[in-house]
Motif scaffolding. Sequence first.
Motif, PDB file in Angstrom:
ATOM      1  N   GLU A   1       0.843  -1.192   0.000  1.00 39.80           N
ATOM      2  CA  GLU A   1       0.000   0.000   0.000  1.00 39.80           C
ATOM      3  C   GLU A   1       0.881   1.246   0.000  1.00 39.80           C
ATOM      4  O   GLU A   1       2.064   1.205   0.347  1.00 39.80           O
ATOM      5  CB  GLU A   1      -0.897   0.026   1.248  1.00 39.80           C
ATOM      6  CG  GLU A   1      -2.060  -0.926   1.192  1.00 39.80           C
ATOM      7  CD  GLU A   1      -3.014  -0.730   2.363  1.00 39.80           C
ATOM      8  OE1 GLU A   1      -2.649  -0.026   3.326  1.00 39.80           O
ATOM      9  OE2 GLU A   1      -4.117  -1.291   2.314  1.00 39.80           O
TER      10      GLU A   1
ATOM     11  N   SER B   1      -9.880   5.479   1.068  1.00 42.48           N
ATOM     12  CA  SER B   1      -8.500   5.766   1.455  1.00 42.48           C
ATOM     13  C   SER B   1      -7.616   5.690   0.228  1.00 42.48           C
ATOM     14  O   SER B   1      -7.759   4.779  -0.599  1.00 42.48           O
ATOM     15  CB  SER B   1      -7.997   4.774   2.506  1.00 42.48           C
ATOM     16  OG  SER B   1      -6.599   4.913   2.701  1.00 42.48           O
TER      17      SER B   1
ATOM     18  N   ARG C   1      -4.633   4.844   0.304  1.00 44.63           N
ATOM     19  CA  ARG C   1      -3.642   3.785   0.508  1.00 44.63           C
ATOM     20  C   ARG C   1      -3.864   2.608  -0.442  1.00 44.63           C
ATOM     21  O   ARG C   1      -2.926   1.874  -0.734  1.00 44.63           O
ATOM     22  CB  ARG C   1      -3.682   3.318   1.958  1.00 44.63           C
ATOM     23  CG  ARG C   1      -3.070   4.333   2.916  1.00 44.63           C
ATOM     24  CD  ARG C   1      -3.050   3.835   4.333  1.00 44.63           C
ATOM     25  NE  ARG C   1      -2.172   4.648   5.158  1.00 44.63           N
ATOM     26  CZ  ARG C   1      -1.959   4.433   6.441  1.00 44.63           C
ATOM     27  NH1 ARG C   1      -2.586   3.439   7.065  1.00 44.63           N
ATOM     28  NH2 ARG C   1      -1.141   5.208   7.126  1.00 44.63           N
ATOM     29  N   GLY C   2      -5.073   2.423  -0.902  1.00 43.46           N
ATOM     30  CA  GLY C   2      -5.362   1.341  -1.836  1.00 43.46           C
ATOM     31  C   GLY C   2      -5.759   1.846  -3.206  1.00 43.46           C
ATOM     32  O   GLY C   2      -6.542   1.190  -3.889  1.00 43.46           O
TER      33      GLY C   2
ATOM     34  N   TYR D   1      -3.938  -2.435  -6.967  1.00 42.98           N
ATOM     35  CA  TYR D   1      -4.833  -2.647  -5.828  1.00 42.98           C
ATOM     36  C   TYR D   1      -6.187  -3.066  -6.405  1.00 42.98           C
ATOM     37  O   TYR D   1      -6.880  -2.254  -7.027  1.00 42.98           O
ATOM     38  CB  TYR D   1      -4.926  -1.383  -4.966  1.00 42.98           C
ATOM     39  CG  TYR D   1      -3.554  -0.918  -4.553  1.00 42.98           C
ATOM     40  CD1 TYR D   1      -2.860  -1.587  -3.545  1.00 42.98           C
ATOM     41  CD2 TYR D   1      -2.928   0.129  -5.206  1.00 42.98           C
ATOM     42  CE1 TYR D   1      -1.579  -1.196  -3.191  1.00 42.98           C
ATOM     43  CE2 TYR D   1      -1.646   0.524  -4.861  1.00 42.98           C
ATOM     44  CZ  TYR D   1      -0.972  -0.143  -3.859  1.00 42.98           C
ATOM     45  OH  TYR D   1       0.297   0.222  -3.514  1.00 42.98           O
TER      46      TYR D   1
ATOM     47  N   ARG E   1      -9.721   9.023   4.361  1.00 47.80           N
ATOM     48  CA  ARG E   1      -8.578   8.511   5.134  1.00 47.80           C
ATOM     49  C   ARG E   1      -9.038   7.399   6.069  1.00 47.80           C
ATOM     50  O   ARG E   1      -8.676   7.356   7.234  1.00 47.80           O
ATOM     51  CB  ARG E   1      -7.908   9.651   5.925  1.00 47.80           C
ATOM     52  CG  ARG E   1      -7.097  10.597   5.044  1.00 47.80           C
ATOM     53  CD  ARG E   1      -6.442  11.704   5.862  1.00 47.80           C
ATOM     54  NE  ARG E   1      -5.594  12.533   5.032  1.00 47.80           N
ATOM     55  CZ  ARG E   1      -4.267  12.525   5.047  1.00 47.80           C
ATOM     56  NH1 ARG E   1      -3.625  11.696   5.846  1.00 47.80           N
ATOM     57  NH2 ARG E   1      -3.587  13.325   4.261  1.00 47.80           N
TER      58      ARG E   1
ATOM     59  N   ASP F   1      -8.809   3.625   5.922  1.00 42.94           N
ATOM     60  CA  ASP F   1      -8.384   2.301   5.458  1.00 42.94           C
ATOM     61  C   ASP F   1      -8.828   1.262   6.479  1.00 42.94           C
ATOM     62  O   ASP F   1      -8.013   0.640   7.160  1.00 42.94           O
ATOM     63  CB  ASP F   1      -6.873   2.259   5.231  1.00 42.94           C
ATOM     64  CG  ASP F   1      -6.081   2.777   6.419  1.00 42.94           C
ATOM     65  OD1 ASP F   1      -6.571   3.699   7.116  1.00 42.94           O
ATOM     66  OD2 ASP F   1      -4.970   2.271   6.663  1.00 42.94           O
TER      67      ASP F   1
ATOM     68  N   ASN G   1      -7.346  -2.278   7.483  1.00 45.43           N
ATOM     69  CA  ASN G   1      -6.082  -2.415   8.196  1.00 45.43           C
ATOM     70  C   ASN G   1      -6.293  -2.494   9.705  1.00 45.43           C
ATOM     71  O   ASN G   1      -7.276  -1.955  10.229  1.00 45.43           O
ATOM     72  CB  ASN G   1      -5.164  -1.235   7.884  1.00 45.43           C
ATOM     73  CG  ASN G   1      -4.440  -1.409   6.562  1.00 45.43           C
ATOM     74  OD1 ASN G   1      -4.096  -2.529   6.182  1.00 45.43           O
ATOM     75  ND2 ASN G   1      -4.212  -0.317   5.856  1.00 45.43           N
TER      76      ASN G   1
ATOM     77  N   ARG H   1      -4.073   1.602  10.744  1.00 43.94           N
ATOM     78  CA  ARG H   1      -5.210   2.389  10.256  1.00 43.94           C
ATOM     79  C   ARG H   1      -4.962   3.881  10.449  1.00 43.94           C
ATOM     80  O   ARG H   1      -4.537   4.326  11.520  1.00 43.94           O
ATOM     81  CB  ARG H   1      -6.485   1.961  10.979  1.00 43.94           C
ATOM     82  CG  ARG H   1      -7.771   2.550  10.427  1.00 43.94           C
ATOM     83  CD  ARG H   1      -8.977   1.859  11.034  1.00 43.94           C
ATOM     84  NE  ARG H   1     -10.240   2.404  10.556  1.00 43.94           N
ATOM     85  CZ  ARG H   1     -11.414   1.825  10.764  1.00 43.94           C
ATOM     86  NH1 ARG H   1     -11.485   0.683  11.443  1.00 43.94           N
ATOM     87  NH2 ARG H   1     -12.528   2.373  10.290  1.00 43.94           N
TER      88      ARG H   1
ATOM     89  N   TYR I   1      -9.645  -7.709  -0.068  1.00 42.22           N
ATOM     90  CA  TYR I   1      -8.671  -6.670  -0.417  1.00 42.22           C
ATOM     91  C   TYR I   1      -7.408  -7.415  -0.833  1.00 42.22           C
ATOM     92  O   TYR I   1      -6.535  -7.736  -0.011  1.00 42.22           O
ATOM     93  CB  TYR I   1      -8.472  -5.738   0.779  1.00 42.22           C
ATOM     94  CG  TYR I   1      -9.821  -5.253   1.284  1.00 42.22           C
ATOM     95  CD1 TYR I   1     -10.377  -4.075   0.818  1.00 42.22           C
ATOM     96  CD2 TYR I   1     -10.580  -6.036   2.169  1.00 42.22           C
ATOM     97  CE1 TYR I   1     -11.638  -3.662   1.234  1.00 42.22           C
ATOM     98  CE2 TYR I   1     -11.844  -5.636   2.589  1.00 42.22           C
ATOM     99  CZ  TYR I   1     -12.364  -4.454   2.119  1.00 42.22           C
ATOM    100  OH  TYR I   1     -13.623  -4.063   2.522  1.00 42.22           O
TER     101      TYR I   1
END
Length: 415
Positions: free
Chosen positions: A135, A222, A224-225, A234, A260, A262, A265, A270, A331
């Motif tokens: 990520e 998020s 992140r992915g 992703y 924001r 995620d 996680n 997170r 995921y």
Amino acid sequence: MTRPRCRTRYILVTTLALALTAALVPATSPVPATPAVGHPLTLTAAPGGERWNADLSVVDRDDVNVRRSAAGLRLREARAAGRSHSAVAEGMLLTAPRALTRPATRVRAEITASVPAGATVEAQVRGWRASGWTEWRAATTGAVFDRPVSRVQTRVVLTAPAGGATATVRGVQLTADAAAAVSAATPGRTYRVYATRIGLVGELTANGRTVQPRDHFAALPSRRGLSPLNSGDYTVRVCTTTGSRCEYAPVWDVGPWNTRDDYWNPSAVRENWKNLPQGRPEAQAAYQSGYNGGRDQFGRTVLNPAGIDLADGTFWDGLRLTTNAWVDVAYLWTGGGPRGVVGDGPLNIRTGASTSYPTRGLAARFANVPIQCYVTGQSVAGPYRTTTRWNRLATGQYVSHAYISAVYGGSVPVC
């Protein structure tokens, strides 16, 4: 039913001693000081390790709303295009991956920029390992990976108040070295969340794609992915709760509600809402139990418990949904083992190794799908080869290898 959505809204800039933040800060985060307008900002990294400078000079089609000026990298337009409910403009520059001279477990960024009040700059990195990309992680305070990575890719994210002054980034220096490893992630996390339909045909996604009719991708709350444009680094597997239909879809947008969160996680990783159980989106907690006063990170009243958005093709054709619904989401980047890249699609998923078998769903173009093993079946002539090989993605899910452009993450055994 299509509803107003929030994709990305703000990016946090930090130094080792001082954090910069935009005006839109979630309720769970402290509000640090903001520098004066135009104040030069340098974020320093500790000495040692392999160093290189991110190339900020090339702006091409995988970058979003940024331009290169004589002074440095800036937002191209300081407005929230197509989203009147947005309070900030945003842009993103994606650099080419860098091969490291030796594997590393930590990457830190040093940013040199002028940042007006309300604007933000953040350097984010991800690392390549045998099972694929990690990520994205903020690198200004040091991004630590659970296993060594051999390549590093950087993206620079800028935000500014809608119509306000933008930051100017003059340079980003990266340092890769070794750090104490953190606990390995649990592979293949799967959670049941509420899905809503994206719609928004003709608008831009967070990675710069213009949404097409009957499009095939997903949005998670998020960055992140978030996959770069035209990639499935992703990818999620989204299935109906009965398991009768599934689609493997790349994550190309950010939303719904939060940006924001995620939630897949663990709490230690997170980004926000750390006191919520892993796998429970903040919007779901706000809607069902009044968490955060029933509001999202921007203070809006949450009107449904959505934890994933699905593009129209994924919603209607892949899962054959007719209304918003609970779905089971895997995921896939949190898993391991061989992955196949769907080079042409959407590709039918069959219950057996022949086109005579019924379909169980779709695998979108660019999706990175897990391959458990392969069997011999009907010969298929596809864009990459003519072959009798069929890849099993899960029990009762097969795709022809003729449509797989590449396989990475290990060798695929015979079933």
